[in-house]
Design a protein around this motif. Structure first.
Motif, mmCIF file in Angstrom:
data_model
loop_
_atom_site.group_PDB
_atom_site.id
_atom_site.type_symbol
_atom_site.label_atom_id
_atom_site.label_comp_id
_atom_site.label_asym_id
_atom_site.label_seq_id
_atom_site.Cartn_x
_atom_site.Cartn_y
_atom_site.Cartn_z
ATOM 1 N N SER A 110 0.813 -1.224 0.000
ATOM 2 C CA SER A 110 0.000 0.000 0.000
ATOM 3 C C SER A 110 0.839 1.263 0.000
ATOM 4 O O SER A 110 0.336 2.335 -0.287
ATOM 5 C CB SER A 110 -0.921 -0.004 1.219
ATOM 6 O OG SER A 110 -1.782 -1.106 1.170
ATOM 7 N N TYR A 169 -4.409 2.048 2.994
ATOM 8 C CA TYR A 169 -4.849 0.672 3.220
ATOM 9 C C TYR A 169 -6.362 0.598 3.124
ATOM 10 O O TYR A 169 -7.042 1.624 3.107
ATOM 11 C CB TYR A 169 -4.404 0.208 4.617
ATOM 12 C CG TYR A 169 -2.909 0.076 4.762
ATOM 13 C CD1 TYR A 169 -2.295 -1.157 4.655
ATOM 14 C CD2 TYR A 169 -2.111 1.184 5.011
ATOM 15 C CE1 TYR A 169 -0.923 -1.283 4.788
ATOM 16 C CE2 TYR A 169 -0.738 1.079 5.148
ATOM 17 C CZ TYR A 169 -0.149 -0.166 5.033
ATOM 18 O OH TYR A 169 1.208 -0.293 5.171
ATOM 19 N N ARG A 170 -6.907 -0.585 3.096
ATOM 20 C CA ARG A 170 -8.357 -0.796 3.115
ATOM 21 C C ARG A 170 -8.755 -1.275 4.502
ATOM 22 O O ARG A 170 -8.099 -2.152 5.071
ATOM 23 C CB ARG A 170 -8.772 -1.864 2.094
ATOM 24 C CG ARG A 170 -8.597 -1.453 0.671
ATOM 25 C CD ARG A 170 -9.780 -0.680 0.233
ATOM 26 N NE ARG A 170 -9.630 -0.240 -1.144
ATOM 27 C CZ ARG A 170 -10.490 0.550 -1.722
ATOM 28 N NH1 ARG A 170 -11.528 0.976 -1.064
ATOM 29 N NH2 ARG A 170 -10.311 0.919 -2.954
#
Length: 166
Positions: A34, A65-66
């Motif tokens: 990321s 990030y997720r």
């Protein structure tokens, strides 16, 4: 990310500061991470302890990030500890990295530090409600219209057994 260490070898115990700022792609193949499009900042001290060169410092980087629950993009600033010992002996102990005597290349060490400390799970907020398992709606934005009394299909048989025992 190379440290010139010749002077440190002459002055045992004297600490020398260092600082680098480079694009993350300078660490090699980072396409899967990321933080691939951000800069990595490395700073710290190195010194000769009489036998080996010791490097202590920090590695800072940011990444998108997720969230592990709702998949919302989250910006994360990371600050990791960099600590390594380098030596030139023919046979080195397990915890000592080799170097060529003139300089230390920190690229591999910085990359390993970032990869090994990669967060396993990132949350957009501590109380993230995640996604509805039926319709996929983000429950942080409000409740969805799915019924709450629906039984998980994996537990449906158990429910039938419980009803038959009554």
């Amino acid at each position: 990310m190379k440290l010139q260490v010749e002077q440190a070898m002459k002055e045992e115990g004297r600490k020398f500061p260092f600082s680098f700022r480079e694009p993350a792609v300078a660490l090699g193949d980072v396409a899967a991470f990321s933080w691939k499009s951000h800069d990595v900042a490395v700073e710290g001290l190195f010194w000769f302890d009489g036998c080996h060169l010791v490097v202590h410092g920090t590695v800072q980087i940011s990444g998108i990030y997720r969230c592990s629950r709702c998949l919302t993009p989250v910006s994360v600033d990371r600050k990791e500890t960099l600590s390594e010992v380098y030596g030139t002996e023919a046979v080195l102990p397990e915890d000592v990295e080799p170097y060529n005597g003139e300089y230390i290349d920190l690229t591999k060490t910085v990359r390993e530090t970032l990869v090994l400390s990669e967060p396993m799970r990132v949350l957009c907020r501590p109380d993230c409600k995640g996604l509805c398992p039926q319709c996929g709606a983000n429950l942080n934005e409000g409740p969805c219209s799915c019924p709450d009394d629906r039984i998980d299909p994996r537990m449906e048989r158990l429910g039938e057994l419980l009803k038959s025992n009554r």
